[in-house]
Design a protein around this motif. Sequence first.
Motif, PDB file in Angstrom:
ATOM      1  N   UNK A 261       1.002  -1.351   0.333  1.00  0.00           N
ATOM      2  CA  UNK A 261      -0.316   0.241  -0.017  1.00  0.00           C
ATOM      3  C   UNK A 261       0.785   0.967  -0.168  1.00  0.00           C
ATOM      4  N   UNK A 262       0.820   2.124  -1.092  1.00  0.00           N
ATOM      5  CA  UNK A 262       1.771   3.550  -1.195  1.00  0.00           C
ATOM      6  C   UNK A 262       0.759   4.675  -0.781  1.00  0.00           C
ATOM      7  N   UNK A 263      -0.478   4.835   0.059  1.00  0.00           N
ATOM      8  CA  UNK A 263      -1.091   5.650  -0.029  1.00  0.00           C
ATOM      9  C   UNK A 263      -1.207   5.707   1.788  1.00  0.00           C
ATOM     10  N   UNK A 264      -0.553   4.590   2.692  1.00  0.00           N
ATOM     11  CA  UNK A 264      -0.502   4.470   4.019  1.00  0.00           C
ATOM     12  C   UNK A 264       1.030   4.748   4.428  1.00  0.00           C
ATOM     13  N   UNK A 265       1.176   5.567   5.702  1.00  0.00           N
ATOM     14  CA  UNK A 265       2.050   5.378   7.039  1.00  0.00           C
ATOM     15  C   UNK A 265       1.833   5.480   8.410  1.00  0.00           C
ATOM     16  N   UNK A 266       2.024   4.447   9.136  1.00  0.00           N
ATOM     17  CA  UNK A 266       2.099   4.429  10.640  1.00  0.00           C
ATOM     18  C   UNK A 266       0.871   4.086  10.852  1.00  0.00           C
ATOM     19  N   UNK A 267      -0.047   3.714   9.417  1.00  0.00           N
ATOM     20  CA  UNK A 267      -1.273   3.847  10.271  1.00  0.00           C
ATOM     21  C   UNK A 267      -2.020   5.192   9.577  1.00  0.00           C
ATOM     22  N   UNK A 268      -1.580   6.358   9.434  1.00  0.00           N
ATOM     23  CA  UNK A 268      -1.924   6.884   8.934  1.00  0.00           C
ATOM     24  C   UNK A 268      -2.108   7.481   6.976  1.00  0.00           C
ATOM     25  N   UNK A 269      -3.128   8.007   7.217  1.00  0.00           N
ATOM     26  CA  UNK A 269      -2.454   8.785   5.366  1.00  0.00           C
ATOM     27  C   UNK A 269      -1.470   8.918   5.157  1.00  0.00           C
ATOM     28  N   UNK A 270      -0.624   8.919   3.595  1.00  0.00           N
ATOM     29  CA  UNK A 270       0.423   9.678   3.830  1.00  0.00           C
ATOM     30  C   UNK A 270      -0.336  10.975   3.262  1.00  0.00           C
ATOM     31  N   UNK A 271       1.388  12.215   3.638  1.00  0.00           N
ATOM     32  CA  UNK A 271       0.848  13.424   3.020  1.00  0.00           C
ATOM     33  C   UNK A 271       2.493  13.524   2.484  1.00  0.00           C
ATOM     34  N   UNK A 272       2.258  14.282   1.212  1.00  0.00           N
ATOM     35  CA  UNK A 272       3.783  14.612   0.820  1.00  0.00           C
ATOM     36  C   UNK A 272       3.467  16.277   0.155  1.00  0.00           C
ATOM     37  N   UNK A 273       4.257  16.610  -0.396  1.00  0.00           N
ATOM     38  CA  UNK A 273       4.331  18.105  -0.896  1.00  0.00           C
ATOM     39  C   UNK A 273       5.142  18.099  -2.166  1.00  0.00           C
ATOM     40  N   UNK A 274       4.994  18.521  -3.408  1.00  0.00           N
ATOM     41  CA  UNK A 274       5.794  18.811  -3.809  1.00  0.00           C
ATOM     42  C   UNK A 274       6.122  20.380  -5.253  1.00  0.00           C
ATOM     43  N   UNK A 275       6.735  21.410  -4.925  1.00  0.00           N
ATOM     44  CA  UNK A 275       6.720  22.222  -6.098  1.00  0.00           C
ATOM     45  C   UNK A 275       7.894  22.109  -7.434  1.00  0.00           C
ATOM     46  N   UNK A 276       7.577  21.810  -9.055  1.00  0.00           N
ATOM     47  CA  UNK A 276       7.873  22.151  -9.522  1.00  0.00           C
ATOM     48  C   UNK A 276       8.544  23.797  -9.517  1.00  0.00           C
ATOM     49  N   UNK A 277       9.678  23.770 -10.387  1.00  0.00           N
ATOM     50  CA  UNK A 277      10.243  25.503 -10.634  1.00  0.00           C
ATOM     51  C   UNK A 277       9.795  26.379 -11.125  1.00  0.00           C
ATOM     52  N   UNK A 278       9.283  26.568 -12.264  1.00  0.00           N
ATOM     53  CA  UNK A 278       7.753  26.864 -13.484  1.00  0.00           C
ATOM     54  C   UNK A 278       7.787  28.205 -12.880  1.00  0.00           C
ATOM     55  N   UNK A 279       8.149  29.535 -13.038  1.00  0.00           N
ATOM     56  CA  UNK A 279       7.759  30.455 -12.360  1.00  0.00           C
ATOM     57  C   UNK A 279       8.583  31.321 -11.363  1.00  0.00           C
TER      58      UNK A 279
END
Length: 760
Positions: A261-279
């Motif tokens: 499962x790629x959605x969950x870690x330590x029993x919680x929903x995984x959160x991540x954020x990423x920014x592309x440098x455009x602009x």
Amino acid sequence: MRLGSLLHRLAVLLILAAALLPAAARAAERGAVPRTILALVDLREEGIVRRTRIHTMAEMPLNHLGLTVAYWNVADGLPDLSRYPDLRGVVTWFTNEPFADPQAYIAWASAAMDRGLRFAVLGQAGVRGRSNGQTVPLALSNRFFARFGLRDDDGYVDLTYRARPVVSDAMVGYERPLIGVLPGFALYRKTDGRYDSHLVIRRNGDEATDTHLVVTGPNGGFAYSGYVRHYDAELNRSLWILDPFAFFRTVFATDDLPKPDVTTLSGRRIYFSHIDGDGWRNVTEVEPYNKDPNNKGGVIAADVVRREAIEAFPDLPVTVAPIVGDVHADWKGTAETRGAASRLFALPQVEPASHTWTHPFRWSFFADYTPQKEAVFNERADDAPRRGYFDELLGRRKATAPGHEAVGEVSDIGRYSIPRAYLERPFDLDQEIGGALDYFTRMAPEGKKAVLVQWPGDTSPFSAAVAATRKAGARNMNGGDSRFDAEFPSITAVPPIGLPVGTERQIYSGNSNENTYTDLWTNRFFGFQNLINTVRNTDSPLRLKPFNIYYHMYSGQKTASVQALRRNLTAAREAEIAPVMASTYAAIADGFYATRFVPDGERRWRVTDRGDLNTLRFDRASFTAVDLNRSTGVLGQRHHQGSLYVALDPAVAEPVVALGETARADNDPPADRPYLVQGRWAFSGLVVDGGGFRVGAQGYGRGEMAWHVPEPGRYAITAERGGTVLWQSEAEVGADRRLNVAIDAAAIRPLTLRVQRTSR
């Protein structure tokens, strides 16, 4: 003719037997539970794998069920199944007759089914005619349909106003019920009672006219064209008629399959954020930054994003990927743009990454690159340092150049006016990937390393480009553009985890960026606030995706876009999440494809080759629990939406997971040793010590967590690093055996938690 046909079929079967035996032998030798589904596609019709029906619609549900998908183009003949030792079954979704020799395909499929492979046949079966338009004898095609308990009665009903479903169970009508005039259908009679009919259409109320359009049974399942999905040509939208989760679950018998499962870690929903440098260097319009008396040239968007969306949310990690051309002094970089990168990389919650060196737009243009091919675009390169992103980098017309209108290479860049943002020097793949990663690593503080490439442009890298990320020791991500909201009201807009690119694999982002919410950054600059609808819909009733906030630096240009971004970040802060860096998610996603399960007793598996993936899921498991006495390397367990999520210990290379029963799903399953129920941080190296335990922890924000302990009483909790106590407290555990803790200590650098029972 009959003798020749018999000899031909015998030869095909002998070849197939030789091909299948090595696969079976290797599977037996490894002993792993097969997880791969072979997708047969016709790229003469569908062009490329990323645009096929199976990839865009079927692969995500298959991934959710724990299955990986490999693709084979039937234009190249029939596949050698010995190449797929991990094979569980085959899926097809044809709309035409793709085979020059359907007899060979029928023999190939029959031999595969005889070896235990199960088939999911969606749409046309591909056996009623030859690819040259010639028909196939009905007796021949019925050899194939007999494998699904059906007989093709060689008829078709196009006037369906007197046809009605007499059997239509929960497998039918998933996103669109069978309403109005029914689609036309062929006539299939059921001949084998071992098969279950999920959709039966009757004409004129006469039982003798029943036609069976969705069936499942011992060899797999069949769902007839027109009753798989509904396509609205006006809106260019698809809706599932068939429930793909139920259909594939039944066809491929996945109920007892552990699911990485790629959605969950330590029993919680995984959160991540990423920014592309455009602009990155766009001048902001946001007050009060646009009136800064200390910066007469204007504040750039990258600095606004840092102050409004990153420094203001120190508990939410973010991966920042500039374009080297925007910051390097020898390209378009300035002291201002480099300073913005340095200030961002210095923040503890920021991970450096790369959006490449020159920002390719159309990746296929560079698969066979020559400087001469690109030379005609040089005059389109824009030297203006401060224009809006889409004015500066994207064109509205298909590219042409004076005197070159007929040159195929020039027009082969789609909507883009130039093939990449910076054309000053010839394209260099090693510089684009490894060179850019090294550059940003050198810009970052000691101890931080850029290990993620975030694909720019059309996010369609060719195989050598993806291979270059592996060569550089990095992960890759972007593409997919997951949406599930009022504008995209179907899981058909939710992509799979990744895409095979030659022998490599591209990992998709978790959600779409603000481009799709703002009409390519032309209006509705507030639109990104609607991300939260996709976030909700991909978490319930099934958790299909992690919580991902993905955007570009030009979101710092408009007041409305900054406000939309902050709304999404506030929603993330209020959610129950386990935040990680984007490179961590990409590593988890890579682990999904590599993970293997080796049976090791009744309802017991040894988990191998999982890489950074540390969560397994068991579905339809409300009354199932981990048998900790028969397991090793298990951190914890938690029930959610009828599934059991099992947290694995990263410190154990090959954990063993055994299942047992539990009386109820609304309480933590009882156990005689501590285990994790859920937590915001990631944990590793659990050691049970008498009435307590110690464990390593790393994460972002306040350390909220819940552990199940064997006995009620009072417990002392300490957080320490290098022998220094950073935080300590006590907690009372009641009859529910639930130890709830919220640790006020920074854990971006790993620390150790110690929990010890002090009194009854």
